[in-house]
Design an enzyme around this catalytic site. Structure first.
Site, PDB file in Angstrom:
ATOM      1  N   GLY A  98      42.607  54.086  28.841  1.00 15.42           N
ATOM      2  CA  GLY A  98      42.981  55.286  28.546  1.00 15.42           C
ATOM      3  C   GLY A  98      45.191  54.432  28.179  1.00 15.42           C
ATOM      4  CG  ASN A 119      45.716  53.460  22.226  1.00 11.02           C
ATOM      5  OD1 ASN A 119      46.856  53.375  21.522  1.00 11.02           O
ATOM      6  ND2 ASN A 119      44.505  52.863  22.205  1.00 11.02           N
ATOM      7  CG  ASN A 170      39.469  56.208  16.186  1.00  8.34           C
ATOM      8  OD1 ASN A 170      38.916  56.758  16.638  1.00  8.34           O
ATOM      9  ND2 ASN A 170      38.340  55.650  15.203  1.00  8.34           N
ATOM     10  CG  HIS A 224      39.145  50.683  13.505  1.00  2.00           C
ATOM     11  ND1 HIS A 224      37.714  50.870  14.611  1.00  2.00           N
ATOM     12  CD2 HIS A 224      38.757  49.927  12.866  1.00  2.00           C
ATOM     13  CE1 HIS A 224      37.253  50.017  13.954  1.00  2.00           C
ATOM     14  NE2 HIS A 224      37.519  49.449  13.101  1.00  2.00           N
ATOM     15  CD  GLU A 277      31.646  65.567   7.296  1.00  2.00           C
ATOM     16  OE1 GLU A 277      32.060  66.874   7.876  1.00  2.00           O
ATOM     17  OE2 GLU A 277      32.559  64.328   6.824  1.00  2.00           O
TER      18      GLU A 277
END
Length: 209
Positions: free
Chosen positions: A12, A14, A108, A110, A148
């Site tokens: 955790g 972030n 998100n 990455h 998706e």
């Protein structure tokens, strides 16, 4: 006030960057209302507890099949009534139902400069191993909306990080977090909370004053 749910599988860091940014006033109009982990032993849940944030575990191991897990996870998210969902090192594939319901409201982070070193199999240290194997000189991090596909949603923010000759996957991972991820994610949440991100023709347009 923007209601934020953070989903995380591990330590955790972030999540901590977001907590710190909110407590320091760098993000002014958002609050983390729930932290959800798929791992009961995730240190992220302890971080949440220390800051008075509700933390819960929804583990696939507790359900008979993926459909049952997806339903329980969706319920855990919906209960928190989020305006924004953050995937911060969350190693679970999000269901299409959830993506559709929260379209352009799931972010998100990455650990590479998308579209390089992303997609199926590229997560955690694996990303940095591949970066070093390829011998590239610049890597970085990306914050993007979730769709998706795998790491295919609209890119919101990116930041480059230099690769050093003596890097290991571990040292590179740490530097990408410190120099990119921990800066980009709070900035993206702040921009979202101020209505500074919009989607046009499948692209994220950022307008920061």
């Amino acid at each position: 006030m923007l209601r934020v749910v953070v989903c995380v599988s591990g330590g955790g860091t972030n999540l901590q960057a977001l907590i710190d940014a909110i407590e320091e006033g760098k993000i002014k109009d958002a609050q983390i209302v729930r932290v959800i982990s798929n791992n009961a032993g995730a240190y992220a849940l302890e971080r949440a507890k220390r800051h008075g944030i509700e933390g819960i575990c929804v583990s696939p191991k507790e359900y008979s099949d993926r459909k049952a897990f997806n339903g329980a996870f969706m319920k855990a998210v919906e209960e928190a009534r989020p305006d924004l969902i953050i995937l911060a090192g969350f190693l679970v594939v999000i269901s299409e139902e959830m993506i559709q319901k929260y379209r352009n409201r799931i972010l998100n982070v990455h650990p590479s400069l998308i579209p390089a070193f992303c997609g199926t199999g590229y997560y955690g240290l694996e990303v940095h191993k591949k970066v070093l194997e390829r011998g590239v000189k610049i890597t970085g991090a990306t914050v993007h909306f979730v769709d998706e596909g795998t790491d295919t949603g609209p890119v919101v923010l990116q930041k480059a990080v230099e690769v050093h000759e003596d890097d290991t996957p571990q040292t590179l991972q740490r530097r990408v977090m410190e120099e990119a991820e921990w800066l980009l994610l709070p900035k993206a949440v702040d921009l979202f909370s101020r209505g500074k991100i919009r989607i046009e023709n499948g692209r994220a347009i950022v307008s920061d004053d």
